[in-house]
Design a protein around this motif. Structure first.
Motif, PDB file in Angstrom:
ATOM      1  N   ALA A 166       0.887  -1.252   0.167  1.00  0.00           N
ATOM      2  CA  ALA A 166      -0.167  -0.167   0.024  1.00  0.00           C
ATOM      3  C   ALA A 166       0.885   1.244  -0.062  1.00  0.00           C
ATOM      4  CB  ALA A 166      -0.931   0.192   1.171  1.00  0.00           C
ATOM      5  N   SER A 167       0.458   2.087  -0.832  1.00  0.00           N
ATOM      6  CA  SER A 167       1.059   3.426  -0.598  1.00  0.00           C
ATOM      7  C   SER A 167       0.012   4.503  -1.007  1.00  0.00           C
ATOM      8  CB  SER A 167       2.154   3.652  -2.091  1.00  0.00           C
ATOM      9  OG  SER A 167       1.513   3.415  -3.145  1.00  0.00           O
ATOM     10  N   LEU A 168       0.378   5.792  -1.220  1.00  0.00           N
ATOM     11  CA  LEU A 168      -0.665   7.041  -1.209  1.00  0.00           C
ATOM     12  C   LEU A 168      -0.269   7.673  -2.634  1.00  0.00           C
ATOM     13  CD1 LEU A 168      -0.530   8.092   2.410  1.00  0.00           C
ATOM     14  CD2 LEU A 168      -2.219   6.486   1.429  1.00  0.00           C
ATOM     15  N   GLN A 169      -1.043   8.385  -3.129  1.00  0.00           N
ATOM     16  CA  GLN A 169      -0.970   8.876  -4.348  1.00  0.00           C
ATOM     17  C   GLN A 169      -1.795  10.229  -4.401  1.00  0.00           C
ATOM     18  OE1 GLN A 169      -1.443   6.629  -7.854  1.00  0.00           O
ATOM     19  NE2 GLN A 169      -3.461   6.693  -7.750  1.00  0.00           N
ATOM     20  N   THR A 170      -1.342  11.398  -5.120  1.00  0.00           N
ATOM     21  CA  THR A 170      -2.066  12.643  -4.957  1.00  0.00           C
ATOM     22  C   THR A 170      -3.367  12.572  -6.012  1.00  0.00           C
ATOM     23  OG1 THR A 170      -0.635  13.720  -6.414  1.00  0.00           O
ATOM     24  CG2 THR A 170      -0.633  14.029  -4.054  1.00  0.00           C
ATOM     25  N   THR A 171      -4.416  13.373  -5.840  1.00  0.00           N
ATOM     26  CA  THR A 171      -5.566  13.346  -6.928  1.00  0.00           C
ATOM     27  C   THR A 171      -5.410  14.735  -7.413  1.00  0.00           C
ATOM     28  OG1 THR A 171      -7.004  13.868  -5.234  1.00  0.00           O
ATOM     29  CG2 THR A 171      -6.644  11.517  -5.405  1.00  0.00           C
ATOM     30  N   SER A 172      -6.506  14.985  -8.220  1.00  0.00           N
ATOM     31  CA  SER A 172      -6.832  16.429  -8.871  1.00  0.00           C
ATOM     32  C   SER A 172      -6.956  17.321  -7.769  1.00  0.00           C
ATOM     33  CB  SER A 172      -7.861  16.268  -9.848  1.00  0.00           C
ATOM     34  OG  SER A 172      -9.085  15.905  -9.495  1.00  0.00           O
ATOM     35  N   ARG A 173      -7.447  17.018  -6.506  1.00  0.00           N
ATOM     36  CA  ARG A 173      -7.915  17.798  -5.560  1.00  0.00           C
ATOM     37  C   ARG A 173      -6.880  18.160  -4.339  1.00  0.00           C
ATOM     38  NH1 ARG A 173     -13.208  16.293  -2.649  1.00  0.00           N
ATOM     39  NH2 ARG A 173     -12.234  17.424  -1.097  1.00  0.00           N
ATOM     40  N   SER A 174      -5.727  17.392  -4.357  1.00  0.00           N
ATOM     41  CA  SER A 174      -4.507  17.313  -3.673  1.00  0.00           C
ATOM     42  C   SER A 174      -3.959  18.802  -3.370  1.00  0.00           C
ATOM     43  CB  SER A 174      -3.723  16.324  -3.884  1.00  0.00           C
ATOM     44  OG  SER A 174      -4.241  14.892  -3.670  1.00  0.00           O
ATOM     45  N   ASN A 175      -3.240  18.955  -2.457  1.00  0.00           N
ATOM     46  CA  ASN A 175      -2.526  20.182  -2.325  1.00  0.00           C
ATOM     47  C   ASN A 175      -1.413  19.899  -1.260  1.00  0.00           C
ATOM     48  OD1 ASN A 175      -1.628  22.853  -2.158  1.00  0.00           O
ATOM     49  ND2 ASN A 175      -2.746  23.591  -0.708  1.00  0.00           N
TER      50      ASN A 175
END
Length: 253
Positions: A166-175
């Protein structure tokens, strides 16, 4: 760039990935789009404009005034709920969460191909008091000013599972933004000490180090002189830390 657009009947979220088309995205302008990607995102009809999309200037049109408010909520939504890194990694797929922690590793920016478009990404390792996670920063966020040692907040990330990891990734809403260094309470075992005038560096049993004002340390140990600090061997302290600095300490049993 994310903007809110109205077709006269409803409001859509418009995500623009091609900087050459930013000039068309002005409040009050009418545009016509072709060769876009359309999907649902958080229950909102979303139009994605890439390098391959076409944008035309259109004739002026009237839209309901209520659409202005709806568009503002689309463009400026509140960030997702903040969770610890450990809880974020265990979140359901596609559920957006916000995490905060210390950058402990940063990779070089690289470019990957997405639907024929070259996209920048950067991977960082973010650590809090519960866990360390890999976070992939996509597109504009790949150039965010993050360095190892910085404490940052990354909003609206989602879990990505690859090879059962498992890892994390940004989305179009991320800041991504800098955050204050959190204060953490813990008990530490001191194995050694280095004193420099009014400061002391403590060597701990996990081979990490912490900084502390000498007067705070002497008060915690009820000592008047630093000569006897290690007289009885290792000792425990109940401390409040901010980063690698001890803000307060008392002797622990």
């Amino acid at each position: 760039m994310t903007v809110g657009v109205s077709d006269g009947s409803c409001v859509h979220k418009l995500i623009v990935y091609d900087p050459a088309k930013f000039k068309y995205m002005k409040v009050g302008h009418t545009i016509v789009t072709r060769e876009t990607i359309r999907r649902e995102e958080d229950g909102i009809r979303t139009i994605i404009i890439t390098k391959n999309s076409k944008v035309f200037m259109g004739a002026p049109m009237e839209v309901p005034s209520a659409h202005d408010t709806q568009a503002d909520r689309i463009v400026n939504p509140p960030p997702a709920e903040e969770k610890s890194v450990k809880d974020a990694l265990g979140s359901p797929a596609k559920k957006k969460i916000t995490v905060k922690g210390k950058v402990v590793q940063e990779d070089e920016i690289k470019t990957v191909s997405v639907r024929g478009e070259e996209v920048k990404i950067k991977t960082i390792m973010l650590k809090d008091s519960t866990e360390t996670a890999k976070i992939t920063l996509w597109r504009d966020l790949a150039t965010a000013d993050t360095r190892p040692g910085d404490y940052i907040q990354v909003t609206d990330v989602v879990v990505n599972i690859y090879n059962n990891q498992a890892s994390l990734q940004t989305t179009s809403r991320s800041n991504v933004k800098k955050s204050e260094i959190p204060e953490v309470k813990k008990v530490v075992t001191v194995e050694g000490i280095c004193i420099d005038d009014t400061e002391a560096e403590l060597f701990l049993d996990d081979e990490s180090t912490l900084q502390i004002e000498l007067c705070i340390l002497l008060s915690a140990l009820s000592l008047e002189s630093d000569e006897d600090i290690m007289a009885n061997g290792s000792f425990k302290l109940d401390v409040v830390c901010s980063g690698d600095r001890i803000l307060s300490a008392i002797a622990a049993t």
